[in-house]
Motif scaffolding. Structure first.
Motif, mmCIF file in Angstrom:
data_model
loop_
_atom_site.group_PDB
_atom_site.id
_atom_site.type_symbol
_atom_site.label_atom_id
_atom_site.label_comp_id
_atom_site.label_asym_id
_atom_site.label_seq_id
_atom_site.Cartn_x
_atom_site.Cartn_y
_atom_site.Cartn_z
ATOM 1 N N ARG A 121 32.444 40.086 52.960
ATOM 2 C CA ARG A 121 33.518 40.278 51.981
ATOM 3 C C ARG A 121 33.115 39.715 50.619
ATOM 4 O O ARG A 121 33.389 40.319 49.578
ATOM 5 C CB ARG A 121 34.798 39.597 52.465
ATOM 6 N N THR A 122 32.469 38.556 50.635
ATOM 7 C CA THR A 122 32.053 37.920 49.390
ATOM 8 C C THR A 122 31.024 38.764 48.652
ATOM 9 O O THR A 122 31.149 39.006 47.441
ATOM 10 C CB THR A 122 31.460 36.529 49.685
ATOM 11 N N SER A 123 30.010 39.224 49.368
ATOM 12 C CA SER A 123 28.950 39.997 48.722
ATOM 13 C C SER A 123 29.468 41.333 48.209
ATOM 14 O O SER A 123 28.993 41.847 47.188
ATOM 15 C CB SER A 123 27.770 40.194 49.673
ATOM 16 N N SER A 124 30.468 41.898 48.900
ATOM 17 C CA SER A 124 31.069 43.145 48.429
ATOM 18 C C SER A 124 31.767 42.944 47.087
ATOM 19 O O SER A 124 31.631 43.765 46.171
ATOM 20 C CB SER A 124 32.058 43.672 49.468
ATOM 21 N N LEU A 125 32.500 41.845 46.962
ATOM 22 C CA LEU A 125 33.168 41.546 45.694
ATOM 23 C C LEU A 125 32.156 41.230 44.600
ATOM 24 O O LEU A 125 32.307 41.663 43.454
ATOM 25 C CB LEU A 125 34.132 40.368 45.864
ATOM 26 N N MET A 126 31.131 40.481 44.930
ATOM 27 C CA MET A 126 30.128 40.118 43.931
ATOM 28 C C MET A 126 29.341 41.340 43.443
ATOM 29 O O MET A 126 28.851 41.361 42.306
ATOM 30 C CB MET A 126 29.164 39.076 44.496
ATOM 31 N N GLU A 128 30.635 44.061 42.649
ATOM 32 C CA GLU A 128 31.419 44.571 41.524
ATOM 33 C C GLU A 128 31.046 43.870 40.221
ATOM 34 O O GLU A 128 31.271 44.405 39.132
ATOM 35 C CB GLU A 128 32.918 44.390 41.795
ATOM 36 N N TYR A 129 30.498 42.662 40.329
ATOM 37 C CA TYR A 129 30.063 41.908 39.150
ATOM 38 C C TYR A 129 28.581 42.154 38.844
ATOM 39 O O TYR A 129 28.000 41.480 38.003
ATOM 40 C CB TYR A 129 30.289 40.415 39.377
ATOM 41 N N GLY A 130 27.973 43.091 39.578
ATOM 42 C CA GLY A 130 26.580 43.432 39.327
ATOM 43 C C GLY A 130 25.580 42.544 40.032
ATOM 44 O O GLY A 130 24.395 42.558 39.690
ATOM 45 N N THR A 131 26.041 41.768 41.026
ATOM 46 C CA THR A 131 25.138 40.862 41.744
ATOM 47 C C THR A 131 24.898 41.391 43.153
ATOM 48 O O THR A 131 25.822 41.440 43.968
ATOM 49 C CB THR A 131 25.731 39.449 41.823
ATOM 50 N N PRO A 133 23.655 41.737 47.163
ATOM 51 C CA PRO A 133 23.772 40.796 48.284
ATOM 52 C C PRO A 133 22.579 39.871 48.443
ATOM 53 O O PRO A 133 22.741 38.700 48.815
ATOM 54 C CB PRO A 133 23.930 41.712 49.502
ATOM 55 N N GLU A 134 21.365 40.356 48.171
ATOM 56 C CA GLU A 134 20.194 39.504 48.357
ATOM 57 C C GLU A 134 20.175 38.339 47.370
ATOM 58 O O GLU A 134 19.579 37.294 47.647
ATOM 59 C CB GLU A 134 18.903 40.323 48.245
ATOM 60 N N VAL A 135 20.830 38.498 46.218
ATOM 61 C CA VAL A 135 20.946 37.398 45.270
ATOM 62 C C VAL A 135 22.099 36.478 45.671
ATOM 63 O O VAL A 135 21.977 35.251 45.639
ATOM 64 C CB VAL A 135 21.147 37.928 43.837
ATOM 65 N N VAL A 136 23.220 37.072 46.071
ATOM 66 C CA VAL A 136 24.372 36.282 46.528
ATOM 67 C C VAL A 136 23.959 35.386 47.688
ATOM 68 O O VAL A 136 24.416 34.241 47.801
ATOM 69 C CB VAL A 136 25.532 37.203 46.951
ATOM 70 N N LEU A 148 34.099 34.753 40.832
ATOM 71 C CA LEU A 148 35.197 35.564 41.344
ATOM 72 C C LEU A 148 36.553 35.151 40.786
ATOM 73 O O LEU A 148 37.531 35.892 40.928
ATOM 74 C CB LEU A 148 35.232 35.492 42.874
ATOM 75 N N SER A 149 36.617 34.002 40.144
ATOM 76 C CA SER A 149 37.881 33.542 39.566
ATOM 77 C C SER A 149 38.104 34.098 38.165
ATOM 78 O O SER A 149 39.132 33.840 37.553
ATOM 79 C CB SER A 149 37.914 32.010 39.521
ATOM 80 N N LEU A 150 37.137 34.847 37.642
ATOM 81 C CA LEU A 150 37.240 35.437 36.304
ATOM 82 C C LEU A 150 37.097 36.949 36.390
ATOM 83 O O LEU A 150 36.518 37.478 37.340
ATOM 84 C CB LEU A 150 36.143 34.870 35.402
ATOM 85 N N PRO A 151 37.610 37.668 35.389
ATOM 86 C CA PRO A 151 37.398 39.125 35.369
ATOM 87 C C PRO A 151 35.920 39.444 35.220
ATOM 88 O O PRO A 151 35.147 38.638 34.711
ATOM 89 C CB PRO A 151 38.171 39.586 34.122
ATOM 90 N N LYS A 152 35.546 40.633 35.644
ATOM 91 C CA LYS A 152 34.168 41.078 35.459
ATOM 92 C C LYS A 152 33.861 41.138 33.967
ATOM 93 O O LYS A 152 34.598 41.764 33.206
ATOM 94 C CB LYS A 152 33.974 42.451 36.098
ATOM 95 N N PRO A 153 32.789 40.496 33.510
ATOM 96 C CA PRO A 153 32.472 40.524 32.079
ATOM 97 C C PRO A 153 32.078 41.926 31.628
ATOM 98 O O PRO A 153 31.414 42.664 32.353
ATOM 99 C CB PRO A 153 31.306 39.541 31.960
ATOM 100 N N GLU A 154 32.524 42.275 30.431
ATOM 101 C CA GLU A 154 32.192 43.578 29.862
ATOM 102 C C GLU A 154 31.178 43.442 28.730
ATOM 103 O O GLU A 154 30.213 44.185 28.658
ATOM 104 C CB GLU A 154 33.469 44.257 29.348
#
Length: 303
Positions: A121-126, A128-131, A133-136, A148-154
């Motif tokens: 679940r964590t890697s799926s959300l990350m 979305e931030y461009g990270t 799974p192998e980095v997470v 994950l506590s902040l919006p995805k940076p644009e």
């Protein structure tokens, strides 16, 4: 862990080029404020006899266009200042130091710490931030939960970074109130199991955190410090892990308030400084405004 997500808003917001000619017109008359009543306002005049006044501005670490549209009265105080100070100056060396502190020791990985289900679940959300799974997999839990506590940076251009860039362009002296090492220690020294608790909370409430963050932004734009504080403190009496919340609040807010107030002293003694720090550091009996007042400064709200 239910209800911790409200408090995570404060954690997220405290983490972490406009140019204009100098305006010579007088700023609006500041309104005196009674002790510890710092509940409304973002721009504060800091005065002491024998030295030119300085200004303290509460920021929110956001790239929301409404936040980046700095009000004219704030821009005027900024343009007229001789020096600029913020929490941590952002440059390539900071990026390098952060990169070196983001990852777990070589024999640890996040999947083992979280278990397969939570890691998925964590890697799926990350993602979305461009990270990927192998980095997470290699990241420390605190890096993930703050992300994950902040919006995805644009754009990457949040308010504090924009102010620093403008100060450099205007040729001001620029200063940091903290080092990146001090800020990273706030998180690095949280016990690993507590980091995992916070990460799980951020995953469980990710959608709600984004909605609540918009409420914080709305109250920020209304200059409602008390309202921002209320959102972060909401239902605190019902928290299931008050020890963890108290510990991180001490590290993240109160100890840093004391450090930043102390390190503002040289700038305030020079006079005509513009200082920008997270708005949630300003209010309350342990807030920076109160600490400056206790050091003999007169505090008044400008905007």
């Amino acid at each position: 862990m239910k209800y911790i997500h409200k408090w995570l808003l404060a954690l997220a917001l405290l983490w972490a080029p406009l140019t204009a000619p100098v305006l010579h017109a007088a700023l609006p008359q500041a309104a005196p404020v009674v002790a510890a009543a710092f509940t409304h306002g973002l721009l504060w005049k800091i005065e002491r006899p024998g030295v030119r006044p300085s200004y303290l501005f509460g920021t929110v670490h956001s790239e929301d266009p409404r936040v980046l549209n700095v009000p004219a009265v704030v821009q005027q105080a900024f343009d007229g200042a001789d020096s600029f100070a913020m929490e941590v100056l952002l440059d390539d060396s900071v990026t390098q130091q952060m990169a070196g502190r983001m990852f777990l020791p070589i024999r640890q990985d996040l999947r083992t710490l979280l278990g397969q289900a939570l890691f998925t679940r964590t890697s799926s959300l990350m993602l979305e931030y461009g990270t990927p799974p192998e980095v997470v997999l290699r990241m420390k839990p605190w890096v993930v939960f703050t992300t994950l506590s902040l919006p995805k940076p644009e754009t990457g251009l949040f308010l504090d970074r924009m102010l620093q860039a403008n100060a450099v362009q205007q040729g001001k002296r620029v200063h940091g109130l903290e080092t990146i090492d001090e800020q990273l220690k706030v998180f690095d020294e949280i016990a690993l199991q507590d980091q995992i608790v916070l990460l799980e909370e951020a995953v469980e409430n990710h959608a709600q955190l984004k909605r609540d963050l918009q409420q914080v932004i709305e109250r920020y734009l209304a200059r409602d410090l008390a309202g921002m504080q209320q959102l972060s403190d909401e239902e605190s009496s019902r928290l299931e892990n008050p020890r963890l919340v108290a510990e991180v609040e001490r590290r993240l807010i109160y100890e840093r308030n004391v450090r930043m107030a102390e390190r503002m002293m040289p700038r305030l003694q020079e006079g005509n400084a513009f200082v920008a720090i997270g708005a949630l550091h300003l209010p309350g009996e342990q807030g920076v405004l109160r600490l400056l007042q206790q050091r003999g400064y007169s505090i008044s709200v400008v905007y």
